[in-house]
Design an enzyme around this catalytic site. Structure first.
Site: not given
Lengths: 159, 381
Positions: A57, A59, A82, A126
């Site tokens: 993603c 990150d 996020c 995450c």
């Protein structure tokens, strides 16, 4: 029967007014709004450092540790990510702080998720970011330590 | 609550609720039945059809009621592909369409159709020349959205319509985001098929329409009874259709006023964001856009993090960023504009509506002025 449904609609209305708890729980929100251990360390101050990215993603995270007598005495992180990434990084650093290097190395993403009381399924990846950063920083510390010990061993060998 | 996500959906207008209430209470008859209450239902169905048709310059018999924008898109693509499969199997569309178009095209590819997904420039615009260049002897359909849902950028439909007509190719547009926000007339734009949605124009969800220009080759996708001129089987959703017609009428009669008002607020919001915050940029800002939409990148931070903060402060916006909907991919629209993935990740869409106020813009600006520096202080970039 009709009355029950009506109550449910009104109830859901009240739930929504308070925010996105259905998605992130209160502990996660707390760590997102007020993340622990945010910051940086200078190169000479940190005993271990890691920069990791989540190719899925986009990150990115940086993490620094300070180690005294094999105990993580200070830990700092910064994150481009996020809410899931920020909250899990905050919790990962909280779990690692004060632990021995050996114990900290054993913290898993499941430990982080459990400590947060769960995160949404699609956000589970995450939590790997913070753990990867922690483990890489510990690895960096151990490498530096080995190099340092090798150096001091060499010096000891001098006549 | 400050609602700034009108491209996602809109609140239902009071006039619409009143019209639907009457339909629900009085007109339960099945429009296909014989007796008086059925004839009444049929009558209000046809009045509704005329009202929606009038709002886009169409004839009532050219309008088919559907369950919404996605069904209309499916009906247009699958219907034309099915009707013209002997003539050719090539479809031209763009890389910035709604998923109702893109996924339907992917599905048609499995059935042996070839689809060209045209790129856009850095301002989210399709080049009509490229449409013309992509035409082959087997091209049966061109589908280009009227205005993009994420950036609000308006596409050159008039030029593309002329090209399609010169080549004798059916031209469809997904006008779900455009109708009610900018003037839209099927004859000015030379379109053959138009997808319309009810809930984007202060109408109810679950209802929309497909405009089908007289003579356009298309076969039905939902088969059964002979409702909607044999094009869409199923008992008509009279209350929703009545509400949709009321919304379409209202949208047409208040268009100028609402467009002026939302543009003013949108421009104010943009200008103040640029004044108060650094490292911000506008996605698609150099192109002609819908008056209500702005897509802004806040560099160095993740869009969903901004959205969650805004949500906690009672402000609703949306993002095209990676994690926001749980999907790992950044917005396909921003990617098609060749925007850096990290920039795309920090992008937020604000889409304004008729009831927003300057005070709400002020509150949103104050919120952003707090949130953005706070998240940047955490950011590792």
């Amino acid at each position: 029967m009709m009355k029950d449904w009506k109550d449910m609609y009104v109830q859901s209305d009240a739930d929504m007014a308070e925010g996105p708890q259905l998605f992130y729980n209160a502990i996660v929100l707390k760590h997102f709004v007020d993340p622990k251990n945010v910051g940086e360390m200078d190169a000479d101050e940190a005993d271990g450092y890691a920069l990791v990215g989540d190719p899925v993603c986009g990150d990115q995270m940086k993490l620094w540790i300070k180690v005294e007598n094999d105990i993580i005495t200070d830990i700092k992180f910064k994150s481009f990510g996020c809410p899931g990434a920020i909250a899990t990084s905050s919790m990962a650093t909280e779990l690692a702080r004060g632990k021995s290097i050996q114990d900290a190395a054993e913290i898993t993403d499941d430990d982080v998720i459990e400590a947060l009381g769960g995160i949404p399924e699609q956000k589970k990846h995450c939590s790997l970011l913070g753990i990867n950063a922690l483990q890489n920083a510990i690895h960096d510390y151990l490498l530096k330590k080995m190099e340092f010990e090798a150096q001091t061993d060499d010096e000891d060998d001098l006549p | 609550m400050i609602y700034l996500d009108h491209n996602a959906t809109t609140p239902v207008a009071n006039e619409v609720i009143e019209a639907m209430n009457i339909a629900l209470r009085k007109h339960f008859g099945n429009p296909s039945s014989f007796y008086n209450i059925a004839r009444q239902a049929r009558s209000i169905l046809e009045i509704s059809r005329r009202r929606v048709a009038e709002s886009i310059g169409a004839e009532p018999e050219e309008l088919i009621f559907t369950s919404g924008g996605s069904e209309s898109d499916n009906m247009a693509l699958r219907g034309v592909a099915g009707a013209l499969k002997q003539k050719g199997r090539h479809i031209i569309t763009t890389s910035i369409e709604h998923h109702a178009i893109l996924k339907t095209c992917k599905d048609l590819e499995k059935d042996g159709y070839k689809v060209s997904y045209l790129p856009v420039d850095s301002n989210c615009r399709v080049d009509p020349m490229q449409v013309e260049k992509s035409i082959t002897s087997g091209t049966i359909l061109i589908s280009v959205m009227c205005a993009n849902n994420e950036t609000g950028v308006i596409q050159p439909l008039e030029q593309i319509g002329t090209i399609a007509r010169n080549h004798g190719i059916v031209f469809h547009t997904d006008a779900v985001q455009a109708i009610g926000k900018i003037p839209f007339d099927v004859n000015d734009l030379r379109v053959d098929l138009v997808s319309i949605s009810g809930h984007k124009i202060y109408g109810p969800k679950g209802v929309g329409a497909l405009y089908i220009r007289r003579g356009t080759p298309i076969c039905p996708t939902i088969t059964g009874g002979s409702q909607e001129n044999g094009m869409r089987a199923g008992t008509e959703n009279i209350p929703a259709i009545v509400g949709f017609a009321e919304a379409a009428s209202l949208a047409a009669s208040t268009l100028d006023e609402h467009a002026r008002k939302t543009a003013e607020l949108r421009d104010f919001l943009e200008a103040e964001i640029f004044k108060r915050l650094d490292a911000v940029s506008l996605n698609g800002g150099a192109a002609e856009r819908l008056p209500n939409t702005t897509n802004i990148c806040f560099e160095g931070i993740d869009g969903e993090s901004i959205l969650l903060y805004l949500d906690l402060m009672g402000i609703c916006a949306s993002s095209g960023s990676a994690c926001s909907t749980g999907s790992a991919e950044p917005s396909h629209v921003l990617m098609a504009m060749d925007i850096d993935p990290r920039t795309a990740q920090g992008s937020i869409r604000f889409s304004l509506g008729k009831d927003n106020t300057k005070q709400e813009m002020g509150a949103t600006l104050d919120a952003l002025a707090k949130i953005v520096p706070k998240l940047r202080a955490i950011s590792s970039l």
